[in-house]
Enzyme design. Structure first.
Site, mmCIF file in Angstrom:
data_model
loop_
_atom_site.group_PDB
_atom_site.id
_atom_site.type_symbol
_atom_site.label_atom_id
_atom_site.label_comp_id
_atom_site.label_asym_id
_atom_site.label_seq_id
_atom_site.Cartn_x
_atom_site.Cartn_y
_atom_site.Cartn_z
ATOM 1 N N GLU A 1 11.024 -3.753 0.464
ATOM 2 C CA GLU A 1 9.669 -3.901 -0.074
ATOM 3 C C GLU A 1 9.583 -5.187 -0.902
ATOM 4 O O GLU A 1 10.497 -5.521 -1.663
ATOM 5 C CB GLU A 1 9.360 -2.699 -0.965
ATOM 6 C CG GLU A 1 8.047 -2.762 -1.734
ATOM 7 C CD GLU A 1 7.860 -1.554 -2.657
ATOM 8 O OE1 GLU A 1 6.731 -1.348 -3.127
ATOM 9 O OE2 GLU A 1 8.849 -0.809 -2.901
ATOM 10 N N LYS B 1 0.686 -0.427 1.831
ATOM 11 C CA LYS B 1 1.172 0.737 1.082
ATOM 12 C C LYS B 1 0.007 1.581 0.578
ATOM 13 O O LYS B 1 -0.980 1.058 0.054
ATOM 14 C CB LYS B 1 2.022 0.253 -0.099
ATOM 15 C CG LYS B 1 2.716 1.334 -0.891
ATOM 16 C CD LYS B 1 3.625 0.703 -1.944
ATOM 17 C CE LYS B 1 4.405 1.715 -2.746
ATOM 18 N NZ LYS B 1 5.312 1.069 -3.721
ATOM 19 N N CYS C 1 8.166 2.654 0.180
ATOM 20 C CA CYS C 1 8.650 3.285 -1.039
ATOM 21 C C CYS C 1 7.911 4.578 -1.396
ATOM 22 O O CYS C 1 8.193 5.612 -0.825
ATOM 23 C CB CYS C 1 8.594 2.280 -2.200
ATOM 24 S SG CYS C 1 9.760 2.690 -3.544
#
Length: 535
Positions: A41, A108, A144
């Site tokens: 990330e 995300k 994540c």
């Protein structure tokens, strides 16, 4: 499907360096005839970039780097993280590229805003595609926190995919790797496909990224695990269920590695190569010196002995033995003369106010003269001063502002005193570096005759258990007292914790190893009227 997990060490803000990391990994993936390369990330910016994200010049450089990587993509699909600005909205994104072309971009969706994470300050949650088709594969992508959000995971679980990729910048704390792998196992089973988790390594201010990249098959069996705390390319064939599992270090080894990595990267990435440490003959300074030698090399570490009239013979001899064991340079700067000069300078004013009796003021003068000397050596030589205070002391304010708290980095800031003793034993497991007498003798600041830490604090085993219960576990005072701790002691410890906040705000940063490190994780006001009491 042969996948390379590139566990790299990006540097926050150094986009050119990070771009070279990605391009180098792409070449290695091609050389290994991989089908896919997965990187962490925000690998192009490092994590967390914080308010750098708000600078237009910074984002322009990111965009240029993304274009360069896409143009250089070849047969292996490369998946890498970066920030992306679209019509005024900033996204935490993962780009997929192959054969010089953009395959797709994932934004995300679950933005963490707790502990060290502050993503709602910067990013907009994504809502677009999360499965991308390339070379006949259906690649599911998450970043994540997307993995940790049960509701989000359930909402996308039914979508057809051949593999699930999760790009991470997941900081270390104790037992974090076990949590990650247990979660990945659940997700792989629920999604019914192999799952790949990629995490970076390296220190960034207080945070340490410990790697531990890994892959599961569709039944939740661990196929591969990268080494923790070091860069690595790990290959896994998710179709053939083939990979290498590196053993996970034990808890004390993880703490040890995290502290060494945190010191090394903080010192070096801030343009220093050498450090100095005030050596008292006690456990904390000995431990910091041993960690610094491992992180930077003995030739880069200077020990400074600063004895006073209250320093015991064994403290001086223990410090000298440590110097010899570690093979570091040392100097001795006795503080008796400057302490006497300051005491004499203040004596008339103190007498005029009727305050001639010695108290903690004179003790703090000694600590502050030591801090002054250490900072003078730091200024003159360009060495970074490492402070030696631990979490137990910082919690209750058992430290002197502008004295033993002076310095650039605090390696033990999140390490309790009882953990420091255990870590010293761990470091000595193969050879005695820290003298046995340093570990076994009762702790003392040696600022007055026959002083012991136990004069001001409860036994560290008791103190640490109360603090861990209150800070890490979030238990209230009544719950702690009900476990058998004397109620007056619990109230006293928690009171010291609250009133020492002003000191902690002025302390240097230090390596985070717990879920509630002082600073980013635990944020309390300095000025407030709340006091918790037992009924």
């Amino acid at each position: 499907m042969k996948i390379m997990m590139a566990q790299v060490a990006p540097r926050v803000g150094d986009i050119k360096f990070n771009t070279r990391l990605v391009l180098g990994a792409m070449q290695r993936a091609e050389d290994a005839h991989c089908d896919m390369l997965v990187l962490p990330e925000l690998v192009l910016t490092g994590y967390p970039p914080e308010d750098l994200l708000l600078r237009h010049a910074f984002m322009r450089e990111v965009d240029e780097a993304v274009a360069q990587i896409v143009a250089n993509a070849r047969q292996a699909v490369v998946v890498f993280g970066h920030p992306r600005l679209v019509d005024g909205d900033l996204f935490n994104s993962a780009t997929l590229a192959a054969n010089g072309k953009l395959v797709g971009v994932y934004d995300k969706r679950a933005l963490p805003n707790y502990g060290v994470f502050d993503e709602l300050r910067y990013f907009t949650a994504g809502s677009g595609a999360d499965v991308f088709e390339v070379h006949g594969w259906r690649i599911g992508v998450g970043i994540c926190e997307d993995l940790w959000d049960d509701e989000l995971a359930e909402s996308v679980a039914s979508r057809p995919r051949d593999v699930l990729l999760n790009l991470n910048a997941s900081p270390f704390h104790l037992d974090k790797q076990l949590e990650r792998e247990a979660l990945m196992q659940r997700r792989a089973v629920r999604f019914g496909v192999p799952a790949v988790y990629v995490n970076p390594v390296g220190g960034q201010d207080e945070i340490v990224f410990d790697g531990g990249s890994h892959a599961m098959d569709a039944s939740g069996v661990l196929l591969a695990r990268a080494p923790m705390f070091e860069c690595a390319d790990v290959l896994v064939d998710v179709a053939a269920s083939c990979g290498e599992v590196t053993p996970m270090p034990d808890t004390m080894s993880q703490i040890h590695c995290a502290l060494v990595l945190g010191v090394r990267d903080y010192v070096r990435r801030n343009g220093c190569s050498q450090v100095l440490i005030g050596l008292s003959g006690g456990i904390d300074s000995a431990l910091v010196a041993a960690l610094a030698v491992e992180a930077l090399g003995a030739e880069q570490v200077l020990g400074v002995l600063m004895p006073s009239r209250y320093s015991s013979d064994h403290s001086i001899s223990d410090a000298e033995a440590l110097v010899a064991n570690l093979g570091i340079e040392s100097i001795m700067l006795p503080i008796e003369s400057p302490v006497a000069a300051v005491d004499a300078l203040l004596a008339e004013s103190f007498a005029m106010w009727g305050l001639s009796a010695a108290d903690v003021t004179e003790e703090n003068v000694q600590a502050r003269i030591r801090g002054l000397l250490l900072m003078a050596v730091s200024n003159k030589t360009g060495r970074m001063l490492l402070t030696t205070g631990n979490k137990s002391e910082m919690a209750v304010g058992y430290a002197t502002l502008y004295g033993d708290m002076a310095g650039g980095f605090a390696p033990l800031k999140d390490v309790y005193k009882t953990q420091a003793f255990a870590l010293a034993r761990h470091i000595n497991r193969h050879a005695v570096l820290i003298p046995e007498s340093t570990i076994s003798k009762p702790p003392s600041a040696e600022l007055r005759p026959d002083q012991m830490d136990s004069d001001s604090l409860p036994d560290y085993a008791v103190l640490d258990e109360i603090l861990q219960s209150y800070i890490e576990l979030g238990q209230d005072m009544a719950h702690i007292a009900a476990r058998g701790f004397e109620s007056g002691l619990v109230e006293r410890v928690i009171r010291m914790l609250y009133i020492a906040e002003y000191k902690r705000r002025q302390a240097p940063p230090g390596v985070k190893i717990t879920q509630k490190a002082f600073g980013r994780d635990r944020r309390y006001p300095i000025t407030h009227g709340f006091r918790e009491h037992l009924a």
